[in-house]
Design a protein around this motif. Structure first.
Motif, PDB file in Angstrom:
ATOM      1  N   GLY A  41       0.705  -0.889  -0.058  1.00 25.85           N
ATOM      2  CA  GLY A  41      -0.228   0.283  -0.008  1.00 25.85           C
ATOM      3  C   GLY A  41       0.750   0.971   0.369  1.00 25.85           C
ATOM      4  O   GLY A  41       0.035   2.248  -0.623  1.00 25.85           O
ATOM      5  N   ASP A  42       1.986   1.214   0.549  1.00 28.90           N
ATOM      6  CA  ASP A  42       2.834   2.380   0.654  1.00 28.90           C
ATOM      7  C   ASP A  42       3.952   2.673  -0.660  1.00 28.90           C
ATOM      8  O   ASP A  42       4.663   3.459  -0.511  1.00 28.90           O
ATOM      9  N   PHE A  43       3.678   1.332  -1.416  1.00 29.55           N
ATOM     10  CA  PHE A  43       4.431   1.242  -2.778  1.00 29.55           C
ATOM     11  C   PHE A  43       4.413   2.915  -3.754  1.00 29.55           C
ATOM     12  O   PHE A  43       2.736   3.243  -4.072  1.00 29.55           O
ATOM     13  N   PRO A  44       5.567   3.756  -3.386  1.00 30.78           N
ATOM     14  CA  PRO A  44       4.874   4.597  -4.630  1.00 30.78           C
ATOM     15  C   PRO A  44       4.055   4.817  -6.278  1.00 30.78           C
ATOM     16  O   PRO A  44       4.632   3.929  -6.582  1.00 30.78           O
ATOM     17  N   LYS A  45       3.156   5.421  -6.312  1.00 28.37           N
ATOM     18  CA  LYS A  45       3.107   4.986  -7.466  1.00 28.37           C
ATOM     19  C   LYS A  45       2.963   6.522  -8.144  1.00 28.37           C
ATOM     20  O   LYS A  45       2.736   7.905  -7.839  1.00 28.37           O
ATOM     21  N   VAL A  46       2.527   6.743  -9.782  1.00 27.50           N
ATOM     22  CA  VAL A  46       3.205   7.505 -10.806  1.00 27.50           C
ATOM     23  C   VAL A  46       0.938   7.297 -11.076  1.00 27.50           C
ATOM     24  O   VAL A  46       0.939   6.996 -11.697  1.00 27.50           O
ATOM     25  N   ASP A  47       0.792   9.168 -11.095  1.00 30.15           N
ATOM     26  CA  ASP A  47      -0.214   9.181 -11.792  1.00 30.15           C
ATOM     27  C   ASP A  47      -0.016   9.497 -13.575  1.00 30.15           C
ATOM     28  O   ASP A  47       1.157   9.289 -14.476  1.00 30.15           O
ATOM     29  N   SER A  48      -1.449   9.171 -14.050  1.00 32.32           N
ATOM     30  CA  SER A  48      -1.665   9.014 -15.383  1.00 32.32           C
ATOM     31  C   SER A  48      -0.771  10.232 -16.154  1.00 32.32           C
ATOM     32  O   SER A  48      -0.044   9.438 -17.600  1.00 32.32           O
ATOM     33  N   ALA A  49      -0.986  10.749 -16.164  1.00 33.02           N
ATOM     34  CA  ALA A  49      -0.370  12.803 -16.688  1.00 33.02           C
ATOM     35  C   ALA A  49       1.017  12.195 -16.993  1.00 33.02           C
ATOM     36  O   ALA A  49       1.836  12.462 -17.706  1.00 33.02           O
ATOM     37  N   GLN A  50       1.957  11.501 -15.007  1.00 30.59           N
ATOM     38  CA  GLN A  50       3.154  12.041 -15.322  1.00 30.59           C
ATOM     39  C   GLN A  50       3.921  10.886 -15.808  1.00 30.59           C
ATOM     40  O   GLN A  50       4.642  10.289 -17.036  1.00 30.59           O
ATOM     41  N   GLN A  51       2.836   9.641 -16.437  1.00 34.36           N
ATOM     42  CA  GLN A  51       3.309   8.369 -16.797  1.00 34.36           C
ATOM     43  C   GLN A  51       3.408   8.855 -18.186  1.00 34.36           C
ATOM     44  O   GLN A  51       4.310   8.201 -19.544  1.00 34.36           O
ATOM     45  N   LYS A  52       2.427   9.085 -18.712  1.00 32.29           N
ATOM     46  CA  LYS A  52       2.105   9.759 -19.883  1.00 32.29           C
ATOM     47  C   LYS A  52       3.200  10.651 -20.603  1.00 32.29           C
ATOM     48  O   LYS A  52       4.195  10.377 -21.718  1.00 32.29           O
ATOM     49  N   ALA A  53       3.641  11.579 -19.565  1.00 38.28           N
ATOM     50  CA  ALA A  53       4.893  12.139 -19.973  1.00 38.28           C
ATOM     51  C   ALA A  53       6.077  11.435 -20.227  1.00 38.28           C
ATOM     52  O   ALA A  53       7.098  12.474 -21.140  1.00 38.28           O
ATOM     53  N   ARG A  54       6.351  10.462 -19.117  1.00 33.98           N
ATOM     54  CA  ARG A  54       8.017   9.953 -19.279  1.00 33.98           C
ATOM     55  C   ARG A  54       7.651   9.336 -20.465  1.00 33.98           C
ATOM     56  O   ARG A  54       8.674   9.249 -21.324  1.00 33.98           O
ATOM     57  N   ASP A  55       6.954   8.735 -20.971  1.00 29.32           N
ATOM     58  CA  ASP A  55       5.885   7.739 -21.978  1.00 29.32           C
ATOM     59  C   ASP A  55       6.665   8.699 -23.497  1.00 29.32           C
ATOM     60  O   ASP A  55       7.252   8.101 -23.958  1.00 29.32           O
ATOM     61  N   ASP A  56       6.044  10.097 -23.662  1.00 28.75           N
ATOM     62  CA  ASP A  56       5.961  10.930 -24.530  1.00 28.75           C
ATOM     63  C   ASP A  56       7.766  10.418 -24.369  1.00 28.75           C
ATOM     64  O   ASP A  56       8.749  11.366 -25.418  1.00 28.75           O
ATOM     65  N   ASP A  57       8.581  11.206 -23.875  1.00 25.07           N
ATOM     66  CA  ASP A  57       9.558  11.450 -23.936  1.00 25.07           C
ATOM     67  C   ASP A  57      11.266  10.373 -23.830  1.00 25.07           C
ATOM     68  O   ASP A  57      11.940  10.585 -25.028  1.00 25.07           O
ATOM     69  N   ARG A  58      10.543   8.819 -23.491  1.00 26.05           N
ATOM     70  CA  ARG A  58      11.032   8.217 -24.093  1.00 26.05           C
ATOM     71  C   ARG A  58      10.492   7.473 -25.208  1.00 26.05           C
ATOM     72  O   ARG A  58      11.681   7.474 -26.269  1.00 26.05           O
ATOM     73  N   ARG A  59       9.791   7.755 -25.831  1.00 20.10           N
ATOM     74  CA  ARG A  59       9.456   7.909 -27.890  1.00 20.10           C
ATOM     75  C   ARG A  59      10.086   8.705 -28.269  1.00 20.10           C
ATOM     76  O   ARG A  59      10.756   9.020 -29.031  1.00 20.10           O
ATOM     77  N   ALA A  60      10.460   9.917 -27.687  1.00 20.63           N
ATOM     78  CA  ALA A  60      11.055  11.299 -28.839  1.00 20.63           C
ATOM     79  C   ALA A  60      12.833  10.924 -28.456  1.00 20.63           C
ATOM     80  O   ALA A  60      12.897  11.446 -29.156  1.00 20.63           O
ATOM     81  N   ILE A  61      13.370  10.540 -27.319  1.00 19.94           N
ATOM     82  CA  ILE A  61      14.478   9.898 -27.500  1.00 19.94           C
ATOM     83  C   ILE A  61      14.543   8.152 -28.241  1.00 19.94           C
ATOM     84  O   ILE A  61      15.788   8.544 -28.338  1.00 19.94           O
ATOM     85  N   LEU A  62      13.986   7.489 -28.233  1.00 18.75           N
ATOM     86  CA  LEU A  62      13.994   6.344 -29.095  1.00 18.75           C
ATOM     87  C   LEU A  62      13.908   7.247 -30.243  1.00 18.75           C
ATOM     88  O   LEU A  62      14.834   6.390 -31.258  1.00 18.75           O
ATOM     89  N   ALA A  63      12.977   7.755 -30.721  1.00 20.20           N
ATOM     90  CA  ALA A  63      13.315   8.187 -32.055  1.00 20.20           C
ATOM     91  C   ALA A  63      13.914   8.971 -32.297  1.00 20.20           C
ATOM     92  O   ALA A  63      14.985   8.665 -33.897  1.00 20.20           O
ATOM     93  N   GLU A  64      14.857  10.024 -31.443  1.00 16.06           N
ATOM     94  CA  GLU A  64      16.187  10.414 -32.446  1.00 16.06           C
ATOM     95  C   GLU A  64      17.186   9.218 -32.100  1.00 16.06           C
ATOM     96  O   GLU A  64      18.061   9.033 -32.885  1.00 16.06           O
ATOM     97  N   GLU A  65      17.028   8.410 -31.612  1.00 13.45           N
ATOM     98  CA  GLU A  65      18.351   7.297 -31.594  1.00 13.45           C
ATOM     99  C   GLU A  65      18.465   7.026 -32.554  1.00 13.45           C
ATOM    100  O   GLU A  65      18.636   5.767 -33.823  1.00 13.45           O
ATOM    101  N   LEU A  66      16.990   6.410 -33.179  1.00 12.76           N
ATOM    102  CA  LEU A  66      16.270   5.430 -34.071  1.00 12.76           C
ATOM    103  C   LEU A  66      16.988   6.797 -35.592  1.00 12.76           C
ATOM    104  O   LEU A  66      17.350   6.029 -36.677  1.00 12.76           O
TER     105      LEU A  66
END
Length: 143
Positions: free
Chosen positions: A58-83
């Motif tokens: 229950g005390d495990f840290p959680k990430v809200d969906s907006a923050q996770q979406k921002a992380r996914d967008d950042d990851r997608r951008a980084i991977l696109a640059e590498e590609l």
């Protein structure tokens, strides 16, 4: 000595290779291993038991969906640059490779040096292609 059910034997074949086994045969010597406790044989008739689902504390840290979406967008951008960088690198390597017949350089009077460079180019192209495939898979796996 270990009892017959848990006995360990040392066998030596005609070529002098040694083998440890749990079934004695002609030419094998039973080893005296004090305190030997052999593991019971594995049960093969049972199907593996499914693991119990792991619950998150229950005390495990959680990430809200907006923050996770921002992380996914950042990851997608980084991977696109590498590609994009890998695809550019692959195009340059293919241009230099010229379907296996690259131009000889001035320091390649020795044909073996030329062949070594051609093989290196081919390996680099293959490695770059694998990187491109891996990056495309990663991009496809992002939610």
């Amino acid at each position: 000595m270990a009892d017959g059910g848990n006995a360990i034997y040392l066998c030596v074949d005609a070529n002098g290779r040694k083998e440890l086994t749990d079934n004695g045969r002609k030419g094998c010597k039973q080893l005296d291993l004090p305190g030997l406790i052999a593991a019971p044989p594995a049960r093969r008739s049972e199907a593996p038991r499914p693991r119990a689902p792991v619950s998150t504390p229950g005390d495990f840290p959680k990430v809200d969906s907006a923050q996770q979406k921002a992380r996914d967008d950042d990851r997608r951008a980084i991977l696109a640059e590498e590609l994009e960088a890998e695809e550019k690198k692959a195009a340059e390597l293919r241009k230099e490779y010229k379907d296996g017949l690259p131009d000889r350089l001035g320091n390649e009077r020795n044909y073996a040096k030329y062949l070594e460079r051609v093989a290196s180019l081919r390996d680099n192209i293959a490695r770059t292609d694998k990187n491109i495939d891996a990056l495309k898979r990663e991009l496809a796996n992002i939610k």
